[in-house]
Design an enzyme around this catalytic site. Structure first.
Site, PDB file in Angstrom:
ATOM      1  N   LYS A   1       1.396  -1.465  -0.082  1.00 33.29           N
ATOM      2  CA  LYS A   1       0.111  -0.256  -0.068  1.00 33.29           C
ATOM      3  C   LYS A   1       1.145   0.863   0.179  1.00 33.29           C
ATOM      4  O   LYS A   1       1.266   1.277  -0.045  1.00 33.29           O
ATOM      5  CB  LYS A   1      -0.802  -0.299   1.309  1.00 33.29           C
ATOM      6  CG  LYS A   1      -1.436  -1.613   1.781  1.00 33.29           C
ATOM      7  CD  LYS A   1      -2.155  -2.093   0.857  1.00 33.29           C
ATOM      8  CE  LYS A   1      -2.583  -3.690   1.208  1.00 33.29           C
ATOM      9  NZ  LYS A   1      -3.034  -4.084   0.386  1.00 33.29           N
TER      10      LYS A   1
HETATM   11  C1  LIG Z   1      -4.067  -5.443   1.382  1.00 37.66           C
HETATM   12  C2  LIG Z   1      -5.622  -6.205   1.797  1.00 37.66           C
HETATM   13  C3  LIG Z   1      -6.214  -6.847   3.002  1.00 37.66           C
HETATM   14  C4  LIG Z   1      -5.053  -7.392   3.701  1.00 37.66           C
HETATM   15  O1  LIG Z   1      -4.177  -6.151   4.808  1.00 37.66           O
HETATM   16  P1  LIG Z   1      -2.869  -6.519   5.513  1.00 37.66           P
HETATM   17  O2  LIG Z   1      -3.190  -5.007   6.100  1.00 37.66           O
HETATM   18  O3  LIG Z   1      -1.776  -7.018   4.626  1.00 37.66           O
HETATM   19  O4  LIG Z   1      -3.361  -7.439   7.269  1.00 37.66           O
HETATM   20  C5  LIG Z   1      -7.427  -6.736   3.092  1.00 37.66           C
HETATM   21  N1  LIG Z   1      -7.962  -6.018   1.819  1.00 37.66           N
HETATM   22  C6  LIG Z   1      -8.067  -5.283   0.668  1.00 37.66           C
HETATM   23  C7  LIG Z   1      -8.568  -5.473  -0.709  1.00 37.66           C
HETATM   24  C8  LIG Z   1      -6.639  -5.446   0.294  1.00 37.66           C
HETATM   25  O5  LIG Z   1      -5.880  -5.089  -0.777  1.00 37.66           O
END
Ligand SMILES: *Cc1c(COP(=O)(O)O)cnc(C)c1O
Length: 374
Positions: A178
């Site tokens: 992200k």
């Molecule tokens: C990355 C992501 C997650 C999971 O996030 P983490 O912090 O790695 O647990 C959940 N939902 C979406 C849409 C994502 O892109």
């Protein structure tokens, strides 16, 4: 090799971590509290509760909403698999809904097709950072609890406000895929102070007083364990990085939007190519810049990924579809044509803050070469 994503750090993050280590308090403490306040303010939410990931924040959201066995929760199949998994964590049943192929997001209509009398909630994902039309879904589904999976969407906007503003429960990710990263980490935001207070207890073993508060007060009164909770805490080491990254977020979003616009400009001439783009009601942070290939493209998606790799470009398959994974085999006769089209024909192109024009050109030229037949 040009990577798909690369986090953007400076010496400030290193210095911030060094200060936390020198302080002697590295677990959840004052830096986490400050990160919660500042992140929540940045998305115009009343309260932020940091967690170890977006996945654990989503799990907390479902516990807080009282969802459990016998309940159904509508989720897009087109999402990272955690969106569906968290529904299973609480013993409820994920019901997959289709998406709008232009954004990859749920709509009021696709949620309608997945609803039954057992539906208690929907998890609305802002996929790849493109905002979902939450108000359209809310207006058409009065009484249905909407939980926002804003994992990808820090810095995206919706109807003139930050994504997540006004959400009853929204969950965020700070994973390095992200924009804003703390290595691993997440956050739950809410406008409800009682929901936030219970979330703080639940992410820390159900303790009535947090370890950091007890330490600060010097009280010897024993804490109570009010209900069965979890260890979903973030550390002060992570929050210190998050605070610096939060200051960088506007610059990161601006850079990603400029690079996305550059892709749209240089790839727009390829007939039939679909590209991630802003919906009319908001702006994306372009956490993922995806393209989807037309049927008459000279190669299929797998061939194009190989073609790009041979030219030094690391791309990725498009957003996954949970219902096609072995973990969800046999869970239903899902009718999700837009999801299946987008997941099969899309790929995610490299996009990162420090990407140079020369690197960007290399990706563009490789895709044009592929479109010309290789
Ligand atoms: C990355 C992501 C997650 C999971 O996030 P983490 O912090 O790695 O647990 C959940 N939902 C979406 C849409 C994502 O892109």
């Amino acid at each position: 090799m040009i990577p798909v994503m690369r986090p953007w750090f400076g010496p400030e993050e290193q210095a911030a971590v060094g200060e936390v280590i020198a302080s002697g308090w590295v677990a959840q403490g004052p830096r986490v509290a400050e990160f919660e306040r500042r992140f929540a303010a940045s998305v115009q939410a009343g309260h932020g509760v940091a967690a170890s990931s977006c996945t654990t924040a989503l799990h907390l959201a479902l516990v807080l909403a009282g969802i459990g066995p016998g309940d159904e929760v509508v989720v897009p199949s087109l999402s990272f698999i955690a969106t569906a998994n968290v529904v299973r964590y609480v013993g409820a049943t994920p019901v997959f809904a289709d998406i709008d192929p232009a954004t990859g997001n749920l709509t009021a209509k696709t949620v309608e097709a997945a609803r039954t009398p057992s539906t208690r909630a929907a998890i609305v994902v802002h996929q790849g950072g493109l905002p979902a039309d939450v108000e359209e879904i809310r207006a058409a589904h009065e009484g249905l609890l909407l939980i926002e999976d804003a994992a990808c969407a820090a810095g995206s906007t919706y109807r003139g406000r930050p994504v997540g503003a006004g959400a009853h429960l929204a969950a965020w990710s700070f994973h390095p895929r992200k924009l804003l990263t703390t290595g691993e980490g997440g956050m739950l935001t809410t406008d409800d102070p009682e929901v936030a207070a219970r979330a703080r207890r639940l992410r820390e073993h159900g303790m009535s007083v947090s370890a950091a508060d007890r330490h600060a007060s010097g009280s010897t009164a024993p804490e109570q364990y009010t209900e069965v909770g979890y260890n979903y805490r973030m550390t002060d080491l992570q929050a210190a990085v998050g605070l610096v990254q939060l200051d960088r977020l506007p610059e990161m979003v601006a850079r990603r939007r400029a690079l996305a616009a550059r892709y749209m400009n240089f790839l727009g001439g390829i007939p039939g190519l679909t590209m991630a783009r802003d919906p009319e009601y908001g702006t994306g942070n372009f956490q993922s810049f995806w393209i989807a290939l037309p049927e008459d493209f000279p190669m299929n998606r797998g061939e194009l990924l190989d073609f790009l790799a041979a030219r030094g470009v690391s791309a990725r398959r498009g957003i996954m579809a949970a219902h096609l994974e072995p973990a969800y085999a046999g869970t239903g006769a899902w009718d999700l044509p837009a999801t299946e089209w987008l997941t099969a024909n899309s790929l995610i192109l490299p996009l990162y803050h420090s990407m140079t024009d020369a690197e960007h050109d290399q990706v563009v030229e490789a895709i044009h070469a592929a479109a010309a037949g290789g």
